[in-house]
Design an enzyme around this catalytic site. Structure first.
Site, PDB file in Angstrom:
ATOM      1  N   ILE A 144       0.868  -1.177   0.000  1.00 33.13           N
ATOM      2  CA  ILE A 144       0.000   0.000   0.000  1.00 33.13           C
ATOM      3  C   ILE A 144       0.903   1.224   0.000  1.00 33.13           C
ATOM      4  CG2 ILE A 144      -2.041  -1.050   1.054  1.00 33.13           C
ATOM      5  CD1 ILE A 144      -1.196  -0.044   3.743  1.00 33.13           C
ATOM      6  N   ASP A 145       0.406   2.321  -0.540  1.00 30.40           N
ATOM      7  CA  ASP A 145       1.223   3.518  -0.710  1.00 30.40           C
ATOM      8  C   ASP A 145       1.725   4.062   0.622  1.00 30.40           C
ATOM      9  OD1 ASP A 145       0.796   3.372  -3.424  1.00 30.40           O
ATOM     10  OD2 ASP A 145      -0.780   4.897  -3.456  1.00 30.40           O
ATOM     11  N   ARG A 146       2.771   4.847   0.531  1.00 34.57           N
ATOM     12  CA  ARG A 146       3.388   5.440   1.717  1.00 34.57           C
ATOM     13  C   ARG A 146       2.386   6.234   2.555  1.00 34.57           C
ATOM     14  NH1 ARG A 146       8.754   9.358   1.581  1.00 34.57           N
ATOM     15  NH2 ARG A 146       8.873   9.772   3.817  1.00 34.57           N
TER      16      ARG A 146
END
Length: 328
Positions: A144-146
């Protein structure tokens, strides 16, 4: 020149070459790892291999390094990596949702990248030593994105990694996300069926957009709460939306939300409003939270669901904008 030949064990079967190299050679800094892969200095059974090549038990990986790399950059980089955590201004706390001898499920905090990269001092893979079981560090099976907070599943064995990898590839995993968007979608529920591909956007190689010849991408959404309307001059229209994915493309929710004219708050890359978050004293970030994930347990074959609570900044934003989480 120095040469190292390593035979792939059963436990490393199915792992990506670039991730395996980072695990086996932690003394080499990330940049040097990438350089070796680009130059073809890492070969599988004598053949040049791409970073995303999948390893098989019994294969031999040959790593060739120059003396300069070995004695200079790698040692300096290794010394820096060992002190990164000690020097970091902030080391996020990892909250464990569930763990056994096969799985580790965590609630990833916003701002923490799952893997290392240029300019990153701290990332999730650096924090996993406390969760080693039988000498094996947990392995990422999805990302999942930062900026995105929420549920992240990792495998503790090679067989679990393969089992979960097959589930993600076969789209047998159910994932739901919560997001704050503005404006509000014209329909309370809907399905966004629009292919996504990568485009060049200056120096940003991760810019994605809807395009005719892109990869298939399908997102369902349902408005959970809303405040304001297009005609309300006093209140900015904002909605709390639940998204669920039938595919898993890069930035899929962010791109699809922007595609229907309702970008995520804080998502400047895809047209989201940042100033609204500043006005309500919320640190700007992409307001996206991975709330639940449903998988088949790789050992028991039971269907299990894991959930992560809404993080504090997300919850404060909901309250300050007057959204009612119980509204449908």
């Amino acid at each position: 020149m120095t040469h190292e030949i390593i035979k792939i064990s059963e436990d490393d079967d199915g792992q990506r070459l670039d991730r395996w190299l980072r695990k086996k050679r932690p003394d080499l800094p990330y940049v040097l790892n990438q350089k070796l892969l680009r130059k073809g200095a890492v070969k599988i059974d004598g053949k040049r291999a791409k970073p995303d090549a999948r390893l098989s038990a019994g294969q031999e990986v040959r790593v060739t390094q120059s003396l300069e790399d070995e004695t200079g950059r790698s040692r300096a980089g290794n010394a820096a990596l060992k002190t990164d955590l000690a020097r970091a201004d902030y080391v996020p706390k990892i909250n464990v949702i569930y763990q056994d001898d096969t799985l580790l499920v965590i609630d990833k905090p916003t701002g923490l990248a799952v893997q290392g990269g240029s300019g990153l001092r701290v990332h999730l893979e650096m924090l996993l030593d406390d969760y080693i079981v039988h000498g094996v560090r947990p392995r990422l099976v999805h990302r999942i994105d930062r900026d995105t907070s929420g549920v992240l599943v990792m495998a503790r064995t090679a067989s679990a990694a393969r089992h979960l990898g097959d589930q993600f590839k076969g789209r047998n995993v159910f994932k739901s996300y919560l997001a704050l968007v503005s404006p509000i979608p014209t329909r309370a529920t809907g399905v966004i069926d629009a292919p996504i591909g990568k485009v060049m956007a200056g120096t940003d190689l991760e810019q994605m957009q809807v395009m005719r010849d892109g990869d298939p991408a399908i997102t369902k959404y349902q408005v959970r709460a809303r405040v304001g309307t297009k005609d309300d001059e006093k209140t900015i229209p904002v909605a709390l939306i639940e998204f669920s994915l039938k595919t898993g493309r890069t930035h899929q929710i962010r791109v699809h939300a922007a595609h229907i004219g309702c970008p995520l708050l804080g998502d400047s890359k895809y047209g989201g409003d940042i100033e609204l978050l500043r006005k309500i004293k919320i640190k700007p970030r992409v307001m996206l939270h991975a709330s639940t994930i449903t998988i088949t347990h790789p050992k028991t074959n039971d269907v299990v669901t894991f959930s992560a609570p809404i993080p504090d900044d997300f919850d404060r934003a909901i309250q300050k904008m007057g959204l009612d989480k119980g509204q449908k």
